[in-house]
Design an enzyme around this catalytic site. Structure first.
Site, PDB file in Angstrom:
ATOM      1  N   GLY A   1      41.048 -37.656  14.291  1.00  0.00           N
ATOM      2  CA  GLY A   1      40.723 -37.768  12.861  1.00  0.00           C
ATOM      3  C   GLY A   1      39.532 -38.647  12.528  1.00  0.00           C
TER       4      GLY A   1
ATOM      5  N   LYS B   1      24.470 -46.682   6.542  1.00  0.00           N
ATOM      6  CA  LYS B   1      24.977 -48.056   6.583  1.00  0.00           C
ATOM      7  C   LYS B   1      23.831 -49.063   6.708  1.00  0.00           C
ATOM      8  CE  LYS B   1      29.554 -46.811   8.209  1.00  0.00           C
ATOM      9  NZ  LYS B   1      30.332 -46.351   9.373  1.00  0.00           N
TER      10      LYS B   1
ATOM     11  N   GLU C   1      34.380 -35.216  11.680  1.00  0.00           N
ATOM     12  CA  GLU C   1      34.529 -34.054  10.799  1.00  0.00           C
ATOM     13  C   GLU C   1      34.476 -32.763  11.629  1.00  0.00           C
ATOM     14  OE1 GLU C   1      34.476 -34.469   7.268  1.00  0.00           O
ATOM     15  OE2 GLU C   1      34.470 -36.630   7.615  1.00  0.00           O
TER      16      GLU C   1
ATOM     17  N   LYS D   1      29.715 -45.118   0.341  1.00  0.00           N
ATOM     18  CA  LYS D   1      28.379 -45.643   0.638  1.00  0.00           C
ATOM     19  C   LYS D   1      27.298 -45.101  -0.299  1.00  0.00           C
ATOM     20  CE  LYS D   1      29.118 -44.203   4.922  1.00  0.00           C
ATOM     21  NZ  LYS D   1      30.564 -44.349   5.152  1.00  0.00           N
TER      22      LYS D   1
ATOM     23  N   GLU E   1      32.854 -53.719  -0.329  1.00  0.00           N
ATOM     24  CA  GLU E   1      33.004 -54.283   1.017  1.00  0.00           C
ATOM     25  C   GLU E   1      33.313 -53.220   2.063  1.00  0.00           C
ATOM     26  OE1 GLU E   1      32.213 -56.145   3.555  1.00  0.00           O
ATOM     27  OE2 GLU E   1      32.552 -57.833   2.246  1.00  0.00           O
TER      28      GLU E   1
ATOM     29  N   ASP F   1      25.209 -41.206   9.416  1.00  0.00           N
ATOM     30  CA  ASP F   1      26.170 -42.196   8.899  1.00  0.00           C
ATOM     31  C   ASP F   1      25.680 -43.612   9.202  1.00  0.00           C
ATOM     32  OD1 ASP F   1      29.014 -43.019   7.980  1.00  0.00           O
ATOM     33  OD2 ASP F   1      28.815 -43.938   9.956  1.00  0.00           O
TER      34      ASP F   1
END
Lengths: 339, 339
Positions: B204, B222, B207, B123, B147, B218
């Site tokens: 998973g 986006k 973090e 990103k 994408e 995050d």
């Protein structure tokens, strides 16, 4: 600047909505895509047809019923109209014929043979002549496109053609018929079946004879179109295992509601080797299903492919203007304006 | 048959998933798209790098940590690696850097300057260098594609590029961060915040320091990427009005549940003339919202455009293999294999 000659065969709600969209987007088409257009032919069922190589006044065409004022050249039947309109793109919007796809199949074939791109919102030709028309288009270096046939302007066919390259469709599930979905939503709100049907007729989403929707034929035709194109497995509507919503009582809808569930007329497709299982059936769905949230005229498709998890597309508030957008998007695709 | 030279910069979970997908699709690429490929370079953070103009054994590369056995040519730093790998396509998968987008921005620029298509799941470069990299790509006749940066392999950028031509995005709403969404789902099932975070770390998707997800960074990155690309309005994550999910108590989640509602970390964007309002905030949503059904790791976006009703895309079950598919789709797009 490229000037494209557009021809309308069929100029009802959808054709007129497309004309309005083209007028609204006229300067954007020039600025963003270096595309100008003129309309060289409009044919209607009721008011005759008009051909003018210099371009028909589209704004005036939206207002008048007197097609003698629009045209400059005399034309005979549909075949003659297509030949004389000398267009680059045909927008075919004649009434759907579930049994044979005619006369739309002929219209689209003639257009391709005259070197035009053939674009339609008509499901008939997709189900009855997809391979034939695609083949002619390929040979002529033209496009046969039909985004509006399933979930009107929402991207379904273009999704697999352009946005999901190299993905293979394994199975599909969805709610594709707005009329039955609206009937079931009204019944959840307490309306009886008959009054829910009348409501759909009043808002213009059900025919005088609503059996094509209620008995699942419209859904079956859409499922056939998806199997034919996205799974490359030709399928006729009569081959779809089909049950409509007639047997769903108000009591059963209310009972489901009390349990936090909803009845949906669910379309499904599953690929099994060379065979395809196609089904249109009422199903009870709970809040854990994305289908649950699709109420009223909202449509939803869920795609299982070999490359992603379950991918759903949901479209709310459809109408002639969204069907028109599908035709408009096909037009830009045919002109090579996607990337 | 065209033989394309592929270069991997970064060969972790996503890079390896892409290698597996390429091997799985190798014969399909030949049959359907007349595309062959060989991998001429793989660079890793831990095991060094390998360059081989004759092609690296990709199946072996998936198993070995001894990169001296894979390569044939000695290389120095990342810049030297890109130069010597002599590829047609770079798959850039270095770790994300939210502040500057580096070193990924440099990697992608060098690749484009060497005549490669530049494809990334990172990103950072989209938010920090979209215009620069797109400009270089355009001048070089190559593509800069990304994408996988939002909703991994689900079509978002390609939707507007290819499937919704001529559509303008007016506003956007969605759930884009899987980790916070899974935390909220676990809390609905009765887990406390800390135990829900631990669960996400175990499977998973979080973090060791989960604050990038929990505080909405995050999601903000986006949102910035969507504004920058789809609304052509460059936006930095720091410009997003942002609140994470730390203040949402287990009690409040349970209370909402009792009322048939759910907390969601909702991303939104709204275009207002030349300005964009961007927001990441917790919101209560009911069963009437398509966001309600997006639980666990499921993501959803809702687009309001000038041509359709509300259009939503929902992706379930993301993972490294779906991110890999986004890179694979970009590869086919760069090769002109979409229509």
């Amino acid at each position: 600047m490229q000037e494209v000659r557009l021809v309308f065969l069929g100029f009802g709600n959808v054709g007129k909505a497309l004309a309005k969209l083209l007028l609204k987007k006229e300067s954007e088409l020039k600025d963003k895509f270096q595309l100008g257009f003129k309309v060289t032919g409009i044919a209607t069922g009721r008011h005759g047809q008009a051909v003018n190589p210099d371009g028909i006044d589209l704004a005036f065409a939206l207002e008048t019923d007197d097609y003698s004022k629009l045209g400059r050249i005399a034309v005979g039947d549909a075949r003659d109209f297509i030949a004389k309109a000398q267009g680059d793109v045909l927008f075919e919007n004649s009434p759907v014929n579930y049994e044979t796809g005619q006369p739309a199949v002929d219209h689209l074939r003639w257009a391709l043979e005259h070197g035009m791109h053939a674009i339609t919102a008509n499901k008939g030709p997709v189900v009855h002549a997809y391979r034939e028309l695609s083949g002619i288009a390929r040979q002529a270096g033209r496009r046969f496109l039909f985004e509006s046939t399933v979930m009107d302007g929402a991207p379904i066919f273009s999704l697999f053609r352009g946005a999901l390259p190299g993905a293979n469709l394994i199975s599909f599930k969805g709610v594709l018929n707005s009329t039955t979905n609206m009937i079931l939503t009204r019944m959840e709100d307490g309306a009886c079946f008959e009054s829910a049907v009348r409501y759909c007729q009043e808002i213009g989403i059900a025919e005088t004879d609503p059996s094509g929707d209620i008995d699942g034929w419209d859904a079956a035709v859409k499922v056939s179109a998806l199997a034919t194109v996205l799974m490359e497995t030709p399928l006729k509507p009569s081959q779809v295992d089909r049950t409509g919503i007639r047997e769903i009582s108000l009591e059963s809808v209310q009972q489901a509601k009390a349990q936090g569930k909803r009845w949906k007329l669910v379309c499904s497709l599953e690929k099994d080797g060379a065979r395809v299982h196609a089904r249109v059936h009422p199903e009870l769905v709970g809040t854990d299903s994305p289908l649950y949230g699709a109420t009223g005229t909202t449509s939803i498709v869920q795609f299982q492919t070999d490359v992603l998890g379950l991918l759903s597309v949901v479209e709310a508030d459809p109408g002639p203007h969204t069907t028109a957008y599908g035709l408009f998007a096909d037009f830009l695709t045919a002109m090579g304006k996607t990337s």
